[in-house]
Write a protein that holds these residues in place. Structure first.
Motif, PDB file in Angstrom:
ATOM      1  N   LYS A 232     -23.520  -5.547 -26.602  1.00  0.00           N
ATOM      2  CA  LYS A 232     -24.793  -6.031 -26.049  1.00  0.00           C
ATOM      3  C   LYS A 232     -25.623  -4.923 -25.405  1.00  0.00           C
ATOM      4  O   LYS A 232     -26.835  -4.974 -25.364  1.00  0.00           O
ATOM      5  CB  LYS A 232     -24.492  -7.078 -24.970  1.00  0.00           C
ATOM      6  N   ARG A 318     -17.386  -8.208  12.110  1.00  0.00           N
ATOM      7  CA  ARG A 318     -16.775  -9.221  11.245  1.00  0.00           C
ATOM      8  C   ARG A 318     -17.543 -10.541  11.383  1.00  0.00           C
ATOM      9  O   ARG A 318     -17.772 -11.237  10.426  1.00  0.00           O
ATOM     10  CB  ARG A 318     -15.308  -9.388  11.649  1.00  0.00           C
ATOM     11  N   LYS A 390       4.380   3.959  11.419  1.00  0.00           N
ATOM     12  CA  LYS A 390       4.534   3.140  10.220  1.00  0.00           C
ATOM     13  C   LYS A 390       3.741   1.839  10.285  1.00  0.00           C
ATOM     14  O   LYS A 390       3.749   1.050   9.346  1.00  0.00           O
ATOM     15  CB  LYS A 390       6.007   2.820   9.981  1.00  0.00           C
ATOM     16  N   PHE A 391       3.057   1.581  11.410  1.00  0.00           N
ATOM     17  CA  PHE A 391       2.343   0.305  11.561  1.00  0.00           C
ATOM     18  C   PHE A 391       0.857   0.537  11.823  1.00  0.00           C
ATOM     19  O   PHE A 391       0.501   1.420  12.610  1.00  0.00           O
ATOM     20  CB  PHE A 391       2.956  -0.512  12.702  1.00  0.00           C
ATOM     21  N   PHE A 392       0.067  -0.250  11.150  1.00  0.00           N
ATOM     22  CA  PHE A 392      -1.378  -0.057  11.235  1.00  0.00           C
ATOM     23  C   PHE A 392      -2.088  -1.394  11.435  1.00  0.00           C
ATOM     24  O   PHE A 392      -1.627  -2.430  10.963  1.00  0.00           O
ATOM     25  CB  PHE A 392      -1.909   0.572   9.940  1.00  0.00           C
ATOM     26  N   LEU A 393      -3.237  -1.300  12.103  1.00  0.00           N
ATOM     27  CA  LEU A 393      -4.143  -2.449  12.174  1.00  0.00           C
ATOM     28  C   LEU A 393      -5.375  -2.063  11.361  1.00  0.00           C
ATOM     29  O   LEU A 393      -5.840  -0.923  11.436  1.00  0.00           O
ATOM     30  CB  LEU A 393      -4.540  -2.727  13.619  1.00  0.00           C
ATOM     31  N   ALA A 394      -5.880  -3.002  10.586  1.00  0.00           N
ATOM     32  CA  ALA A 394      -7.017  -2.691   9.720  1.00  0.00           C
ATOM     33  C   ALA A 394      -8.310  -3.079  10.407  1.00  0.00           C
ATOM     34  O   ALA A 394      -8.340  -4.001  11.215  1.00  0.00           O
ATOM     35  CB  ALA A 394      -6.873  -3.423   8.408  1.00  0.00           C
ATOM     36  N   ILE A 396     -12.604  -3.301   9.407  1.00  0.00           N
ATOM     37  CA  ILE A 396     -13.639  -3.135   8.377  1.00  0.00           C
ATOM     38  C   ILE A 396     -14.789  -2.350   8.996  1.00  0.00           C
ATOM     39  O   ILE A 396     -15.334  -2.754  10.023  1.00  0.00           O
ATOM     40  CB  ILE A 396     -14.141  -4.507   7.871  1.00  0.00           C
ATOM     41  N   ARG A 407     -14.492   1.384   2.823  1.00  0.00           N
ATOM     42  CA  ARG A 407     -14.937   0.146   3.468  1.00  0.00           C
ATOM     43  C   ARG A 407     -14.111  -0.208   4.695  1.00  0.00           C
ATOM     44  O   ARG A 407     -14.519  -0.997   5.498  1.00  0.00           O
ATOM     45  CB  ARG A 407     -14.864  -1.014   2.462  1.00  0.00           C
ATOM     46  N   PHE A 408     -12.924   0.332   4.836  1.00  0.00           N
ATOM     47  CA  PHE A 408     -12.079  -0.029   5.976  1.00  0.00           C
ATOM     48  C   PHE A 408     -11.429   1.216   6.566  1.00  0.00           C
ATOM     49  O   PHE A 408     -11.466   2.302   5.974  1.00  0.00           O
ATOM     50  CB  PHE A 408     -10.976  -1.010   5.519  1.00  0.00           C
TER      51      PHE A 408
ATOM     52  N   LEU B   9      -2.660  -1.634  -0.307  1.00  0.00           N
ATOM     53  CA  LEU B   9      -3.398  -2.816   0.164  1.00  0.00           C
ATOM     54  C   LEU B   9      -4.840  -2.461   0.528  1.00  0.00           C
ATOM     55  O   LEU B   9      -5.086  -1.429   1.129  1.00  0.00           O
ATOM     56  CB  LEU B   9      -2.694  -3.388   1.405  1.00  0.00           C
ATOM     57  N   ASN B  10      -5.781  -3.327   0.134  1.00  0.00           N
ATOM     58  CA  ASN B  10      -7.192  -3.147   0.484  1.00  0.00           C
ATOM     59  C   ASN B  10      -7.573  -4.220   1.513  1.00  0.00           C
ATOM     60  O   ASN B  10      -7.785  -5.378   1.167  1.00  0.00           O
ATOM     61  CB  ASN B  10      -8.032  -3.290  -0.781  1.00  0.00           C
ATOM     62  N   PRO B  11      -7.642  -3.873   2.817  1.00  0.00           N
ATOM     63  CA  PRO B  11      -7.918  -4.883   3.846  1.00  0.00           C
ATOM     64  C   PRO B  11      -9.272  -5.561   3.665  1.00  0.00           C
ATOM     65  O   PRO B  11      -9.457  -6.696   4.064  1.00  0.00           O
ATOM     66  CB  PRO B  11      -7.889  -4.082   5.155  1.00  0.00           C
ATOM     67  N   ASN B  12     -10.249  -4.833   3.072  1.00  0.00           N
ATOM     68  CA  ASN B  12     -11.570  -5.434   2.866  1.00  0.00           C
ATOM     69  C   ASN B  12     -11.462  -6.622   1.921  1.00  0.00           C
ATOM     70  O   ASN B  12     -12.044  -7.682   2.155  1.00  0.00           O
ATOM     71  CB  ASN B  12     -12.498  -4.363   2.289  1.00  0.00           C
ATOM     72  N   THR B  15      -9.844  -9.586   3.757  1.00  0.00           N
ATOM     73  CA  THR B  15     -10.730 -10.397   4.615  1.00  0.00           C
ATOM     74  C   THR B  15     -11.552 -11.355   3.773  1.00  0.00           C
ATOM     75  O   THR B  15     -11.816 -12.477   4.192  1.00  0.00           O
ATOM     76  CB  THR B  15     -11.708  -9.524   5.430  1.00  0.00           C
ATOM     77  N   LEU B  21      -8.050 -10.356  10.309  1.00  0.00           N
ATOM     78  CA  LEU B  21      -7.453  -9.039  10.564  1.00  0.00           C
ATOM     79  C   LEU B  21      -6.945  -8.884  12.002  1.00  0.00           C
ATOM     80  O   LEU B  21      -6.168  -7.990  12.288  1.00  0.00           O
ATOM     81  CB  LEU B  21      -8.458  -7.935  10.253  1.00  0.00           C
ATOM     82  N   PHE B  24      -3.249  -9.481  11.765  1.00  0.00           N
ATOM     83  CA  PHE B  24      -2.719  -8.938  10.520  1.00  0.00           C
ATOM     84  C   PHE B  24      -2.196  -7.527  10.794  1.00  0.00           C
ATOM     85  O   PHE B  24      -2.960  -6.647  11.190  1.00  0.00           O
ATOM     86  CB  PHE B  24      -3.862  -8.906   9.496  1.00  0.00           C
ATOM     87  N   ILE B  26      -0.148  -4.217   9.255  1.00  0.00           N
ATOM     88  CA  ILE B  26       0.283  -3.588   8.005  1.00  0.00           C
ATOM     89  C   ILE B  26       1.435  -2.640   8.320  1.00  0.00           C
ATOM     90  O   ILE B  26       1.302  -1.776   9.200  1.00  0.00           O
ATOM     91  CB  ILE B  26      -0.877  -2.804   7.363  1.00  0.00           C
ATOM     92  N   GLU B 118     -21.426 -10.092 -18.050  1.00  0.00           N
ATOM     93  CA  GLU B 118     -21.999  -9.208 -19.063  1.00  0.00           C
ATOM     94  C   GLU B 118     -20.941  -8.194 -19.501  1.00  0.00           C
ATOM     95  O   GLU B 118     -20.035  -8.538 -20.217  1.00  0.00           O
ATOM     96  CB  GLU B 118     -23.280  -8.553 -18.553  1.00  0.00           C
ATOM     97  N   VAL B 119     -20.991  -6.955 -18.998  1.00  0.00           N
ATOM     98  CA  VAL B 119     -20.012  -5.983 -19.473  1.00  0.00           C
ATOM     99  C   VAL B 119     -18.931  -5.690 -18.437  1.00  0.00           C
ATOM    100  O   VAL B 119     -17.921  -5.097 -18.760  1.00  0.00           O
ATOM    101  CB  VAL B 119     -20.686  -4.658 -19.871  1.00  0.00           C
ATOM    102  N   TYR B 120     -19.178  -6.096 -17.182  1.00  0.00           N
ATOM    103  CA  TYR B 120     -18.222  -5.750 -16.140  1.00  0.00           C
ATOM    104  C   TYR B 120     -17.212  -6.887 -15.930  1.00  0.00           C
ATOM    105  O   TYR B 120     -17.559  -8.044 -16.039  1.00  0.00           O
ATOM    106  CB  TYR B 120     -18.956  -5.477 -14.827  1.00  0.00           C
TER     107      TYR B 120
END
Lengths: 416, 157
Positions: A232, A318, A390-394, A396, A407-408, B9-12, B15, B21, B24, B26, B118-120
């Motif tokens: 297309k 958020r 070894k532990f994280f809080l995320a 955004i 993004r985060f 893991l992608n936290p964004n 959410t 979060l 949450f 990790i 479409e293409v994506y």
């Protein structure tokens, strides 16, 4: 009629405008909060040496050893881009900014938009139908207005559609303007390279292998052949190459933000004093938006240092909020994240992305949540067993950033 | 608590799927044994909580690691029954190798096809089959559209 306003190397031009000692010197911008060693802006002098956005510092040193490294200030470029948007919106509501000029190209796989790896700032306008003389007059007025409002020189391309106007603007030097006459778009585009189309690298390779190097050659091919090659998208490429782009210019929605600035008589180091000043500024701003029944979606904190430098940090909330306590607490955390290497001479707090309050139905049967103190106890025990690293809080920070990893932010938990 | 063994893991995205979060955590252990220890602590100490164990890459689950996992789960299963905690294991492979005998519920999620805008690619159509259920009937299946912006809706029941 579509008007395309282009300001070459936008981020670096803004930097040069506000910092005259950089004038006439090759320099590159590196975002202190962005990926290390990757440049986010290039001055016009460095561009002529072949330096491009997205290169590494090592590559730049090899190509242009004289280039100075300057810390980028995305907030300043952002503000200048918004000022320009407002200036253009004075002419028509249909104004749209292309890829924000202070950001790197959208994707490594997709061919960057025209001039994206040179940091061009590009705006489109649709002032409606007009004759040739009127359009040229409008272009001159626009250039004067932009120069007056932002002290920047612009190149302006005018055509019946977006793609043709964009190519026209890309082929011009600052202070020039060019009108592509109606019904001659195809002839105008014909000599330009096919790489100007929004094609993937692999598609570009295929076009090159088939000897299709210009837009004119591509426009001469039958649609069925292009459809066989690219599906297309083939027909879309042909439409663009023939100068039949139907993409509209979106309507401009004014950016709503509230800003408060405090200059300090004597530079301050003490965190407590800084937090108090931030709290006072935020209180005033929060009260203003509360009275209007509005909420803020994002926060920006800018600290002006005694040596004249700036430190900027931004965060997207958020949940939109207008609570002064909540916003002050977040700003205090943002302050802790800044690397202040000098005393602070000025503070600027901006409540960004202001939206109207919307009523929301809360859940009548909320899900049972784990008591916070119980979680803290578990976390304490886990940290003692395995170590805090070894532990994280995320968190955004920029939900609309182009790359998912921007993004985060992951924050290591505190051992205590 | 999300035990993110492969740090992917992608936290964004999380959410956008509705994860809060603020509650949450990790955990990124060095190896499977560390991850199992985290899972054990959370499942038993928190009394009510969800711990997700995500090896993410099939290659990380060696035969030795699988043995460790089965052994840990054998001890964990009776403890979980006494608390309100839930342990969720994601099995990255195509074969149901991990935690087979100890799981109370096993769901098989299969990609039926990509959803294209479409293409994506904008999402995927997934078939979820209840492979094992201690409470309820196994063998039921449902098809879902899972979009990459985090929304999900049912297509065929």
């Amino acid at each position: 009629m579509i008007v395309c306003v282009r300001i070459p190397a936008f981020g670096s031009v803004i930097e040069e405008r506000d910092n005259p000692r950089l004038h006439g010197k090759p320099f590159i911008l590196v975002d202190p909060n962005g990926p290390a060693q990757i440049i986010s802006g290039v001055s016009i002098d460095a561009l002529s040496s072949g330096v491009r956005i997205g290169m590494t510092l090592r590559q730049v040193q090899a190509i242009c050893p004289a280039a100075q490294v300057v810390a980028a200030n995305p907030a300043r470029a952002h503000r200048a881009a918004d000022d320009l948007m407002e200036a253009l919106a004075g002419f028509t509501d249909l104004v749209e900014m292309e890829v924000p000029p202070y950001r790197p190209p959208r994707s490594r796989r997709l061919q960057p938009a025209i001039g994206a790896n040179e940091g061009d700032g590009v705006w489109f306008m649709n002032p409606g139908r007009m004759r040739g003389e009127q359009a040229v007059e409008l272009a001159n007025t626009l250039q004067e207005t932009i120069l007056e409002r932002t002290c920047l020189d612009s190149a302006i391309g005018l055509a019946a559609n977006r793609f043709t106007a964009r190519v026209a603007a890309a082929s011009l030097m600052p202070r020039q303007a060019f009108l592509v006459p109606r019904d001659s778009e195809r002839e105008f585009l014909a000599p330009y390279p096919a790489a100007l189309l929004p094609v993937y690298a692999e598609q570009m390779r295929q076009l090159h292998m088939l000897g299709i190097d210009t837009l004119g050659t591509l426009a001469g091919l039958p649609t069925s052949a292009l459809n066989d090659l690219f599906g297309k998208q083939g027909a879309a490429f042909k439409r663009l190459a023939e100068g039949r782009d139907t993409t509209p210019v979106l309507r401009y929605v004014p950016h709503k933000a509230e800003r408060a600035v405090q200059q300090l008589n004597d530079p301050v180091d003490d965190r407590g004093v800084l937090v108090n000043v931030i709290g006072a500024l935020t209180m005033g701003l929060a009260q203003t938006i509360q009275e209007r029944g509005q909420l803020a979606c994002a926060l920006m904190l800018m600290m002006t240092l005694a040596d004249g430098g700036n430190q900027v940090t931004e965060i997207a909330l958020r949940q939109p909020s207008a609570s002064a306590d909540h916003l002050t607490r977040i700003l205090a955390e943002m302050l802790d994240g800044l690397r202040l290497n000098d005393s602070v001479a000025g503070i600027e707090v901006t409540l960004d992305g202001i939206v109207e309050v919307e009523a929301r139905q809360l859940s009548m049967f909320p899900t049972e949540s784990v008591p916070q103190d119980q979680l803290r106890e578990v976390l304490h025990y886990l940290v003692a067993r395995q170590g805090a690293e070894k532990f994280f809080l995320a968190e955004i920070i920029a939900p609309n950033a182009l790359l998912p990893e921007h993004r985060f932010r992951l924050r290591q938990v505190e051992a205590a | 608590v999300y035990v993110d063994l492969a740090s992917l893991l992608n936290p964004n995205y999380a959410t956008r799927c509705g994860i809060n979060l603020d509650q949450f955590l990790i955990g990124r252990p060095d190896d499977i044994a560390g991850g199992l220890d985290m899972m054990h602590v959370v499942a038993t100490k928190a009394r009510s909580g969800l711990v997700v164990f995500d090896p993410a890459v099939e290659g990380l689950v060696t035969p030795r690691a699988r043995g460790q996992l089965n052994s840990a789960l054998r001890k964990l299963a009776p403890l979980l029954k006494e608390t309100k905690s839930t342990a969720l294991l994601l099995n990255p492979g195509t074969k149901p190798q991990m935690a087979m005998p100890h799981a109370g519920l096993r769901l098989h999620v299969e990609n039926v096809g990509w959803i294209k805008d479409e293409v994506y690619v904008s999402g995927l159509r997934a078939r979820v089959i209840v492979a094992k259920a201690h409470q309820g009937r196994s063998g039921q299946q449902v098809e879902l559209n899972i979009t990459l912006n985090g929304r999900m809706w049912e297509v065929v029941a």
